[in-house]
Structure formats: structure tokens, C-alpha cells
Design a protein around this motif. Structure first.
Motif, PDB file in Angstrom:
ATOM      1  N   CYS A  20       0.857  -1.192   0.000  1.00 35.71           N
ATOM      2  CA  CYS A  20       0.000   0.000   0.000  1.00 35.71           C
ATOM      3  C   CYS A  20       0.886   1.233   0.000  1.00 35.71           C
ATOM      4  N   LYS A  22       0.327   3.766   1.934  1.00 38.51           N
ATOM      5  CA  LYS A  22       0.375   4.186   3.334  1.00 38.51           C
ATOM      6  C   LYS A  22      -0.639   3.344   4.100  1.00 38.51           C
ATOM      7  N   LYS A  23      -0.340   3.077   5.352  1.00 36.47           N
ATOM      8  CA  LYS A  23      -1.248   2.235   6.143  1.00 36.47           C
ATOM      9  C   LYS A  23      -2.430   3.085   6.646  1.00 36.47           C
ATOM     10  N   CYS A  24      -3.653   2.616   6.445  1.00 35.96           N
ATOM     11  CA  CYS A  24      -4.824   3.327   6.969  1.00 35.96           C
ATOM     12  C   CYS A  24      -4.930   3.101   8.488  1.00 35.96           C
ATOM     13  N   TYR A  26      -7.224   2.137  10.427  1.00 33.23           N
ATOM     14  CA  TYR A  26      -8.052   1.047  10.945  1.00 33.23           C
ATOM     15  C   TYR A  26      -7.595  -0.318  10.454  1.00 33.23           C
ATOM     16  N   CYS A  27      -6.547  -0.345   9.636  1.00 27.91           N
ATOM     17  CA  CYS A  27      -6.267  -1.550   8.849  1.00 27.91           C
ATOM     18  C   CYS A  27      -5.382  -2.557   9.572  1.00 27.91           C
ATOM     19  N   PHE A  29      -4.984  -5.597   7.829  1.00 26.70           N
ATOM     20  CA  PHE A  29      -4.707  -6.564   6.758  1.00 26.70           C
ATOM     21  C   PHE A  29      -3.203  -6.731   6.608  1.00 26.70           C
ATOM     22  N   SER A  31      -0.560  -5.913   4.874  1.00 26.84           N
ATOM     23  CA  SER A  31      -0.185  -4.933   3.859  1.00 26.84           C
ATOM     24  C   SER A  31       0.813  -3.947   4.451  1.00 26.84           C
ATOM     25  N   GLY A  69      -5.732  -7.073  -1.886  1.00 22.59           N
ATOM     26  CA  GLY A  69      -4.550  -6.647  -1.138  1.00 22.59           C
ATOM     27  C   GLY A  69      -4.913  -6.231   0.270  1.00 22.59           C
ATOM     28  N   GLY A  70      -4.057  -5.320   0.766  1.00 25.16           N
ATOM     29  CA  GLY A  70      -3.167  -4.419   0.057  1.00 25.16           C
ATOM     30  C   GLY A  70      -3.874  -3.579  -1.010  1.00 25.16           C
ATOM     31  N   THR A  71      -3.067  -3.058  -1.867  1.00 23.46           N
ATOM     32  CA  THR A  71      -3.560  -2.201  -2.941  1.00 23.46           C
ATOM     33  C   THR A  71      -2.944  -2.661  -4.250  1.00 23.46           C
ATOM     34  N   ASN A 104      -7.467   1.423  -5.449  1.00 21.38           N
ATOM     35  CA  ASN A 104      -7.581   2.547  -4.530  1.00 21.38           C
ATOM     36  C   ASN A 104      -7.588   3.817  -5.376  1.00 21.38           C
ATOM     37  N   ARG A 141      -7.177   7.467   4.808  1.00 26.22           N
ATOM     38  CA  ARG A 141      -7.157   7.094   3.393  1.00 26.22           C
ATOM     39  C   ARG A 141      -6.321   8.111   2.610  1.00 26.22           C
TER      40      ARG A 141
END
Ligand code: SF4
Length: 414
Positions: A20, A22-24, A26-27, A29, A31, A69-71, A104, A141
Motif C-alpha cells: 500500500c 500508506k497504512k490506513c 483502521y487496517c 490486513f 499490507s 490486497g493491500g492495494t 484505490n 485514506r
């Protein structure tokens, strides 16, 4: 469809791209951010895995592919092309296969879409989450609503006729009006499919520090965690919508989307008629699936396994040794063979997530016993409580049962 195709078994592929921008907030996953050099090396290794895994799958016909993903859209499009070519060369992909890529809006340039189309990707899943830019900022995001609009329009111009949009409720600072506005803006665009999940505050994420049970002002066990209890504003952060608001949002979503022509076919998924996600439905109806890439999960021949999830260990695997079989074993780690009871539980857990529920006939064909001989007393009790309904030979959750699905599904543990 050829005779070979008719005789082969259906298979779904999931391909994991763990990167990704950048890490969100809340995430949780699998990634992370990485340099383009690692994107390229990962793709090479993934293609080696695809080549090796394809050798044992000659009797299967790939009916859906999901690049998630990920993205995945963080990749240069040439890498997606390499992955799709490797799949096409090593698996028998049905001509009518549904092929989805998650994108994304902050990473999708117009030229990537043309390459996707060229690679036979025919479905986009766009992660919007909210049409409110403040809410997007709280989530961490990397895109705005306007970025999403551009992405959606480019996708239509490029000929994508099957687009799904991911939305999220329960976001910090979200109000009923802002959620209504998000739904309105998205349905005006007429995507074929909408997924509407609610935020879960997961351990190990920045949100856990702010909204988890041990955050300042919180009472242990009463954060907006998996069990969705309580609400708590934290210094500098807006409050999460409370439970009443969540329920209001949840009920409104169902009614509003129905009015806009979107039928709910699973607890959190809606589509225009005929545009349900075939990949998801396959998963809920126990079509075997093979996960490829870092940390991807599989369920094949009644066995469940998960790929190595440490990137360095994954990259160090040597698929050129022998026929690659031993390397695949090392990649897959411990394989869990499900018992008959566990398979029955899965059948119920997954099937009852769908609005159409489960078929008594399918259960009998799969397990050689009547569904009622295993679950009779539970079903009677749940029917009496108005949580489950019977329609002909199908058993499904009622609206009320869907609202409290975690509780209802847990009743089917053997
Ligand atoms: S874009 Fe998706 S996978 Fe990546 S950090 Fe955000 S939520 Fe996680």
C-alpha cells in the motif's frame, strides 16, 4: 464449454498484493509500504509460485480470479500484466471467468485501466469507504471523494461495465446525514455492486490506541471492538457513532439501496440484479479456492492452509528446487483437514450469510444425512424466535436474524 471443461471442477483464485502507499488507521490486513524494486521482485516470485501451483491443478477450471490486497493498483500495470499472463499460462481459465482487481482511487491512473482491460480483467472493486473528505482523513485514506469520481468515470470510459464500490459505516465523526449523503452520491453513479461493511476497531491499529478498550477514558472491554459495544470519544478524535446510530444507519442502508434497485444478497453486500460478485458467492458456497502470494489462504479438497506471511521468508523460497513440490509444502505450512462436523459448520456459517440461505438438498447430497437430523432442534428454536425461516427446501436468516447474525451463526457450532 468443451467436454474437458464440463468434466473439470470449478476453482477460484485469490492473488494477494501486500503493498500500500500508506497504512490506513483502521487496517489490520497483511499490507505495508515498499519500494518499487520490491514490487518487481515480489511479482517475479509470485509468478514462480503460480507456475509451480498450476502443475497440480490440471483438473480444475478457474471460474473467478480476485486480485486483492493491500492495494494491487499501487503496482505499475506491467506487473499486473505479468501476473495475469502467468495465470493464463499455468491454469485453465474459463473464458467467461469473473476477474476482479481491487483499486484505490489514490493510486489509479487512467493508463492502468487500459492495461487491466487488455489483461481480461473485467471487474473493478473500488475502495471509497466514504464520500465525506473529513471522514476519509480520519480513516487515514490517501484519496478524496473527487479522486474516486475521476476513477469511476475513467473506468466507465475504459469500458468497465462491472464496478463495485466499498463503503464503510461506523467511521469516527460519521453522522446519519453524512452516511445518507455517501449512499446518495454513490448510487447516483449506478455502480453494479456495493459492499457496505461497518468499521471494526482491530488490535494493533492506530484506532485501537484511540478507541480500543485500554484507550484513555475507556473502560476495559467496552471499546468499539469486534463485539461492537459502547462508544467513546477520545481527546482530539471525533466520537464513533453510537450503537443506536449504527443500527439506524444499517436499517436505512437496506431500505435505501432496495429503493435504488440494489438487492441485498449477503449480510453486507448489495447488487443490481445479476451483478452479484461470483467470487464471493463461490466462497460462501464452498467452491474450492487457491490463494497465491504472501499470506493468502486456500481451501482445496477439504483442506485449509495459509501461505507464509513473512515477506522475507516468502521471497527466500526456492521454487526451482526439484519440481517445486517441497517448496509449496513449505509455503503452505500446516494443512488443516476439516472433519465432517467442521465441514457441516462451514456449510451453515457461510451459506447462511447469504440472503438465499442454504439448501437442504445440497446438505444431504454433500454429507449423506438430512440437515434436520443434525440441526433439527437448533432450527426449531431459531424458527420459533423468528431468527430463521424455511422456504421450501431452503433455510435462511430472517431480517432480524441477519441483524444479529453473529449470535445466530454461533448456534450452528457442533
Ligand atoms: S488501502 Fe486497504 S489494505 Fe491498504 S492500508 Fe488501507 S485499508 Fe489496509
Amino acid at each position: 464449454m468443451t467436454r474437458d471443461d464440463r468434466q473439470s471442477k470449478p476453482l477460484e483464485l485469490y492473488i494477494h498484493i501486500p503493498f500500500c502507499e500508506k497504512k490506513c488507521n483502521y487496517c489490520d490486513f497483511l499490507s505495508f509500504r515498499a519500494l518499487p524494486q520490491l514490487h518487481r521482485e515480489y511479482t517475479k516470485q509470485l509468478c514462480r509460485e503460480i507456475r509451480t501451483a498450476g502443475r497440480g491443478m490440471e483438473n480444475y477450471r478457474v471460474v473467478t480470479i480476485f486480485i486483492g490486497g493491500g492495494t494491487p493498483s499501487v503496482f505499475e500495470p506491467v506487473l499486473i500484466r505479468q501476473i495475469m499472463e502467468a495465470v493464463g499460462e499455468n491454469f485453465r481459465v474459463a473464458p467467461e471467468a469473473e476477474v476482479t482487481i481491487e483499486v484505490n482511487p489514490g493510486t489509479l491512473l487512467k493508463n492502468k485501466l487500459a492495461v487491466y482491460r487488455d489483461c481480461k480483467i473485467n471487474r473493478l472493486s473500488i475502495g471509497l469507504q466514504s464520500a465525506d473528505n473529513r471522514e476519509l482523513a480520519w480513516l487515514g485514506r490517501i484519496h478524496s471523494y473527487e479522486d474516486f469520481l475521476k476513477t469511476f468515470q475513467y473506468a466507465r470510459m475504459e469500458g468497465f461495465s462491472n464496478i463495485s464500490v466499498d463503503l464503510m459505516s461506523g467511521i469516527p465523526g460519521q453522522t446519519f446525514d453524512s452516511w445518507k449523503n455517501t449512499l446518495k452520491k454513490v448510487t447516483m453513479l449506478k455502480p453494479e455492486h456495493i459492499s457496505a461493511y461497518s468499521l471494526i476497531v482491530e488490535e494493533g491499529t492506530p484506532f485501537w490506541e484511540v478507541y480500543g478498550p485500554k484507550a484513555e477514558g475507556g473502560k476495559s472491554g467496552q471499546g468499539r471492538t469486534k463485539d461492537r459495544e459502547g462508544e467513546r470519544p477520545a481527546a482530539g478524535w471525533p466520537a464513533l457513532p453510537d450503537e443506536d446510530m449504527e443500527y439506524k444507519i444499517y436499517s436505512f442502508t437496506r431500505t435505501y439501496l432496495a429503493g435504488q434497485g440494489y438487492g441485498r444478497y449477503e449480510i453486507s453486500n448489495y447488487s443490481r440484479p445479476g451483478w452479484e460478485c461470483r467470487h464471493n458467492i463461490g466462497y460462501w458456497t464452498e467452491v474450492p479456492y487457491l490463494g497465491l502470494g504472501l499470506g493468502a489462504s486456500s481451501y482445496v479438497m477439504g483442506c485449509r492452509f495459509r501461505n507464509e506471511s513473512d515477506i522475507e521468508s516468502y521471497m527466500a523460497l526456492d521454487f526451482s528446487a526439484g519440481d517445486g513440490g517441497e517448496t509449496l509444502e513449505a509455503l503452505h505450512g500446516p494443512v488443516q483437514k476439516l472433519s465432517r462436523e467442521e465441514r457441516m459448520e462451514e456449510f451453515m456459517f457461510l451459506g447462511l450469510r447469504m440472503v438465499q440461505g442454504v439448501s437442504e438438498l445440497d446438505f444431504a447430497a454433500m454429507f449423506g444425512v438430512k440437515l434436520t437430523s443434525v440441526y433439527g432442534p437448533v432450527l426449531e428454536r431459531l424458527k420459533k424466535d423468528g431468527l430463521v425461516k424455511q422456504e421450501g427446501t431452503r433455510i435462511a436468516l430472517t431480517e432480524w436474524g441477519m441483524d444479529v447474525s453473529n449470535f445466530v451463526l454461533s448456534e450452528f457450532l457442533l
